[in-house]
Design a protein around this motif. Structure first.
Motif, mmCIF file in Angstrom:
data_model
loop_
_atom_site.group_PDB
_atom_site.id
_atom_site.type_symbol
_atom_site.label_atom_id
_atom_site.label_comp_id
_atom_site.label_asym_id
_atom_site.label_seq_id
_atom_site.Cartn_x
_atom_site.Cartn_y
_atom_site.Cartn_z
ATOM 1 N N ASP A 1 -3.057 8.651 -9.155
ATOM 2 C CA ASP A 1 -4.470 8.519 -8.789
ATOM 3 C C ASP A 1 -4.992 9.912 -8.428
ATOM 4 O OD1 ASP A 1 -4.300 5.738 -8.905
ATOM 5 O OD2 ASP A 1 -4.073 5.498 -6.739
ATOM 6 N N GLN B 1 0.847 -1.197 0.000
ATOM 7 C CA GLN B 1 0.000 0.000 0.000
ATOM 8 C C GLN B 1 0.882 1.246 0.000
ATOM 9 O OE1 GLN B 1 -1.137 -2.685 1.664
ATOM 10 N NE2 GLN B 1 -3.019 -2.899 0.508
ATOM 11 N N GLN C 1 -3.476 12.792 -5.886
ATOM 12 C CA GLN C 1 -4.889 12.917 -5.463
ATOM 13 C C GLN C 1 -5.555 14.233 -5.842
ATOM 14 O OE1 GLN C 1 -5.842 10.075 -4.702
ATOM 15 N NE2 GLN C 1 -4.243 9.035 -3.565
ATOM 16 N N SER D 1 -15.892 9.065 -2.517
ATOM 17 C CA SER D 1 -16.932 8.216 -1.940
ATOM 18 C C SER D 1 -16.748 8.205 -0.424
ATOM 19 C CB SER D 1 -16.762 6.802 -2.523
ATOM 20 O OG SER D 1 -17.606 5.882 -1.887
HETATM 21 N N1 SAH Z 1 -1.865 3.330 -1.136
HETATM 22 C C1 SAH Z 1 -2.158 3.924 -2.354
HETATM 23 C C2 SAH Z 1 -3.507 3.553 -2.934
HETATM 24 C C3 SAH Z 1 -4.701 3.574 -2.081
HETATM 25 S S1 SAH Z 1 -6.253 3.125 -2.757
HETATM 26 C C4 SAH Z 1 -1.941 5.389 -2.238
HETATM 27 O O1 SAH Z 1 -1.786 5.933 -1.189
HETATM 28 O O2 SAH Z 1 -1.871 6.057 -3.231
HETATM 29 C C5 SAH Z 1 -6.185 3.605 -4.438
HETATM 30 C C6 SAH Z 1 -6.804 4.924 -4.746
HETATM 31 O O3 SAH Z 1 -8.184 4.922 -4.459
HETATM 32 C C7 SAH Z 1 -6.256 6.086 -3.972
HETATM 33 O O4 SAH Z 1 -5.031 6.508 -4.461
HETATM 34 C C8 SAH Z 1 -7.344 7.103 -4.140
HETATM 35 O O5 SAH Z 1 -7.166 7.849 -5.320
HETATM 36 C C9 SAH Z 1 -8.592 6.255 -4.283
HETATM 37 N N2 SAH Z 1 -9.454 6.340 -3.102
HETATM 38 C C10 SAH Z 1 -9.156 5.968 -1.845
HETATM 39 N N3 SAH Z 1 -10.185 6.235 -1.010
HETATM 40 C C11 SAH Z 1 -11.167 6.793 -1.763
HETATM 41 C C12 SAH Z 1 -12.464 7.301 -1.479
HETATM 42 N N4 SAH Z 1 -12.961 7.298 -0.247
HETATM 43 N N5 SAH Z 1 -13.191 7.793 -2.522
HETATM 44 C C13 SAH Z 1 -12.683 7.819 -3.766
HETATM 45 N N6 SAH Z 1 -11.461 7.365 -4.085
HETATM 46 C C14 SAH Z 1 -10.695 6.859 -3.101
#
Ligand code: SAH
Ligand code: SF4
Ligand code: F3S
Length: 439
Positions: free
Chosen positions: A304, A200, A266, A338
């Motif tokens: 992401d 992660q 993000q 979300s």
């Molecule tokens: N550990 C990684 C990935 C985590 S989950 C990191 O820190 O980048 C993968 C992706 O899902 C995240 O990078 C984020 O863009 C998205 N994500 C996580 N929680 C979310 C939420 N509550 N709503 C929408 N997207 C989310």
């Protein structure tokens, strides 16, 4: 007493860490003498390896459970694994009584024992988080495709305010050096040519090498570079705060480390990044990319993005578009925010209306699409080496991966697992076309 299951089907959702866990569960069930089946309804045991990251992903589990009912009204033995299992635990069989087993991501080495308990007439729920004990109890890796995953780091201590991962996967833990190297050797012996190190926060990996020296992921990568038979190394997912200069330099110095970096940012607005508890700013993120590109100019950047975080204004979103315009992504994933139960952001005011989120997602994806297309187009004419991974749609076609993680479609008889010299001759948004220069 029930008949012990003889066949199984594992279905994984979510991230690569979950895909890895799904493979390990399948290997474990095979070691118990069970046979894998492609069709869930034909299997005696179905493992749904679930994801809790967004609401829609989590709700999907329940519709999937419903669909496991066979024509004669019976159901297979059903195990819910993964992050929904960890988050909802005993609530799952209350809502879906056909579920027999609930097993969290840190407890799945106990799956065979849980299957035996269910066979004996019990229901089994295990969401313990015993630190790392599972790996030592899993069977040795075997039967690999050319590209394999290897989880080296688990959990997350970053607590981004929107994210469930710190709760479903627990605290950051690094697997020990020797254990990782043993698994890497087993993967190569089983046919892997490429290993993607997973976590992660994979770049938070730390450990002590064979000579007792403490080090980070760059040290592990340098050691893997010396592993005979291994051609390529990748890693994902990284957090900007753990992007050390050593790891950046590895992109210049380590021959087998591929020029690709998934480094989620993000959002582009410092106000939103702060509310997300990302602990980096827009500028500090861009400065990291400058250093990465100084070390490896051709590196492909992925990321992401979340649109519609509570309180996100038009100006905040414009800052995200502006950041994307500066980066030039080879690819990127983007999601609508979300709200997740138990996370700090779920209690924030300022929810962004669904229609605005839709518009923002659309605009962001259009820009990312443009960048990915441009990235691929810029590689046309390059001569490079690809790893043949699978058959293409037509006979005589194969699909390989370029160093920049592009899918390369080409005509060749080179076997799956071969490394092949190609020239990239055409490009689309999601893949490129190549011609073989040899073989
Ligand atoms: N550990 C990684 C990935 C985590 S989950 C990191 O820190 O980048 C993968 C992706 O899902 C995240 O990078 C984020 O863009 C998205 N994500 C996580 N929680 C979310 C939420 N509550 N709503 C929408 N997207 C989310
Ligand atoms: Fe979630 Fe943030 Fe951890 Fe990534 S760094 S897993 S987004 S809490
Ligand atoms: Fe999903 Fe868990 Fe991965 S919530 S994204 S399967 S860590």
């Amino acid at each position: 007493m029930n008949a012990p299951p003889r066949s199984f089907h594992v279905k994984s959702f979510g991230c690569q860490m979950n895909a890895y866990d799904g493979t390990r569960m399948a290997e474990m069930l095979e070691a118990e003498g069970m046979t894998a089946t492609d069709e869930a309804t034909q299997a005696d045991l179905v493992v749904l390896n679930t994801c809790h990251i967004r609401e829609r992903a989590a709700e999907k589990v329940y519709s999937d459970i419903g669909r496991l009912k066979r024509a004669d009204g019976t159901t297979p033995m059903i195990a819910v694994a993964g992050c929904v299992a960890q988050a909802e635990g005993a609530e799952i069989p209350r809502r879906a009584p056909t579920v027999d087993i609930v097993v969290g991501p840190q407890a799945y080495h106990r799956l065979p024992a849980m299957v035996a308990a269910v066979t004996a007439g019990a229901r089994a729920i295990d969401t313990d988080m015993p630190a790392l004990s599972k790996f030592a109890q899993l069977p040795v890796r075997r039967r690999q495709g050319p590209s394999a995953f290897l989880t080296v780091q688990e959990g997350c201590d970053k607590f981004c305010t929107y994210c469930v991962v710190p709760y479903t996967r627990g605290a950051e833990i690094s697997r020990p050096w020797g254990q990782v190297m043993d698994e890497a050797r087993a993967l190569v012996d089983a046919g892997a040519r490429e290993i993607t190190l997973l976590g992660q926060n994979v770049n938070a990996w730390t450990g002590t090498d064979g000579r007792g020296l403490a080090g980070g992921l760059d040290g592990l990568i340098a050691e893997l570079d010396r592993l005979p038979g291994l051609e390529r190394i990748r890693y994902t997912t990284s957090h900007p705060n753990d992007m050390t200069q050593g790891l950046i330099d590895a992109h210049r110095d380590v021959g087998k480390l591929m020029p690709f970096l998934h480094l989620p940012v993000q959002a582009g607005s410092d106000r939103i990044l702060k509310a997300m508890n990302r602990s980096h700013t827009r500028d500090s993120y861009l400065q990291i990319l400058d250093r990465v590109r100084a070390a490896r100019p051709d590196i492909a950047i992925s990321g992401d993005f979340i649109v519609g975080f509570p309180g996100e204004t038009d100006a905040d979103f414009a800052a995200t578009l502006d950041l994307v315009a500066q980066v030039g992504h080879a690819q990127a994933y983007s999601f609508k925010y979300s709200p997740r139960p138990g996370t700090p952001a779920a209690t924030l005011d300022g929810a962004v209306p669904e229609s605005v989120m839709d518009e923002r997602l659309h605009a962001l994806q259009a820009l990312i699409w443009e960048q990915a297309t441009a990235f691929n187009a810029a590689t046309v004419g390059r001569r490079t080496r690809i790893l043949i991974e699978r058959d293409g749609r037509k006979p005589g076609q194969r699909i390989g991966k370029s160093p920049w993680l592009q899918s390369v479609h080409l005509d060749t008889n080179a076997p799956i697992g071969a490394m092949l010299d190609v020239e990239i001759v055409s490009a689309g948004p999601n893949s490129v076309g190549g011609v073989a220069l040899s073989g």
